[in-house]
Each structure stands twice: as structure tokens, then as C-alpha cells.
Design a protein around this motif. Structure first.
Motif, mmCIF file in Angstrom:
data_model
loop_
_atom_site.group_PDB
_atom_site.id
_atom_site.type_symbol
_atom_site.label_atom_id
_atom_site.label_comp_id
_atom_site.label_asym_id
_atom_site.label_seq_id
_atom_site.Cartn_x
_atom_site.Cartn_y
_atom_site.Cartn_z
ATOM 1 N N THR A 27 -12.542 23.976 62.833
ATOM 2 C CA THR A 27 -12.594 22.544 63.310
ATOM 3 C C THR A 27 -12.617 22.474 64.588
ATOM 4 O OG1 THR A 27 -11.517 22.028 61.192
ATOM 5 C CG2 THR A 27 -11.465 20.387 62.772
ATOM 6 N N CYS A 31 -15.821 20.612 66.915
ATOM 7 C CA CYS A 31 -15.334 19.262 67.538
ATOM 8 C C CYS A 31 -15.402 19.593 69.245
ATOM 9 C CB CYS A 31 -14.108 18.709 67.193
ATOM 10 S SG CYS A 31 -13.812 18.163 65.759
ATOM 11 N N HIS A 51 -11.560 13.256 69.143
ATOM 12 C CA HIS A 51 -11.216 14.208 68.088
ATOM 13 C C HIS A 51 -9.563 14.647 68.131
ATOM 14 C CE1 HIS A 51 -15.252 14.545 66.536
ATOM 15 N NE2 HIS A 51 -15.696 14.744 67.834
ATOM 16 N N ASP A 53 -6.551 13.279 68.274
ATOM 17 C CA ASP A 53 -5.414 13.060 67.220
ATOM 18 C C ASP A 53 -5.805 13.667 65.876
ATOM 19 O OD1 ASP A 53 -4.142 11.172 68.740
ATOM 20 O OD2 ASP A 53 -5.224 9.347 68.279
ATOM 21 N N SER A 54 -6.932 13.870 65.485
ATOM 22 C CA SER A 54 -7.394 14.349 64.319
ATOM 23 C C SER A 54 -6.981 15.787 64.504
ATOM 24 C CB SER A 54 -8.908 14.407 63.948
ATOM 25 O OG SER A 54 -9.220 13.101 63.796
ATOM 26 N N PHE A 57 -3.173 16.096 64.070
ATOM 27 C CA PHE A 57 -2.604 16.057 62.744
ATOM 28 C C PHE A 57 -2.906 17.496 61.952
ATOM 29 C CE2 PHE A 57 -3.586 14.784 58.450
ATOM 30 C CZ PHE A 57 -2.479 14.104 58.075
#
Length: 66
Positions: A27, A31, A51, A53-54, A57
Motif C-alpha cells: 500500500t 501511494c 494518503h 492518515d490512511s 491507520f
């Protein structure tokens, strides 16, 4: 690159720490075009990236949250 996890669609399947890291790494690469390790070493530099914050997370799933 498509990363396949739980190919048998087992509803009770749980990711291993290694699989979670692979998902996180893939990921981050998608990103930011860097490895997850690089992201963790330099994450402060990416706070303004949409990206960020994602990615943060997802981090606890890998066992590398600090």
C-alpha cells in the motif's frame, strides 16, 4: 501488483504479522513509491500527503505501531 491474501475466502481468516506487513508495504509503495520501512523512518515528512492518515491507520495491523 495485486497481493492475494485469503485466497480461499475463509471468513475466519486472520492475517499473520508477515502478511499484514506485506499489505502495508504494498500500500505504501502504491501511494508513495517508497517502501514501508522508508515511510516509517521518514513519516514526519509525509504528514501533508493525502494518503498519510490512511497509512497511519493501517500501521497497527502490522505490529509496528509506536
Amino acid at each position: 501488483m495485486a497481493l492475494e491474501v485469503n485466497s480461499r475466502n475463509d471468513k475466519s481468516y486472520q492475517l499473520t504479522k508477515e502478511e499484514a506487513w506485506e499489505v502495508f508495504d504494498a500500500t505504501v509503495k502504491d501511494c508513495l513509491n517508497i517502501t514501508a520501512t522508508e515511510f516509517l523512518e521518514r513519516k514526519e515528512e509525509f504528514k501533508s500527503d493525502p494518503h498519510y492518515d490512511s497509512l497511519i491507520f493501517l500501521l497497527p495491523l502490522t505490529g509496528h505501531a509506536k
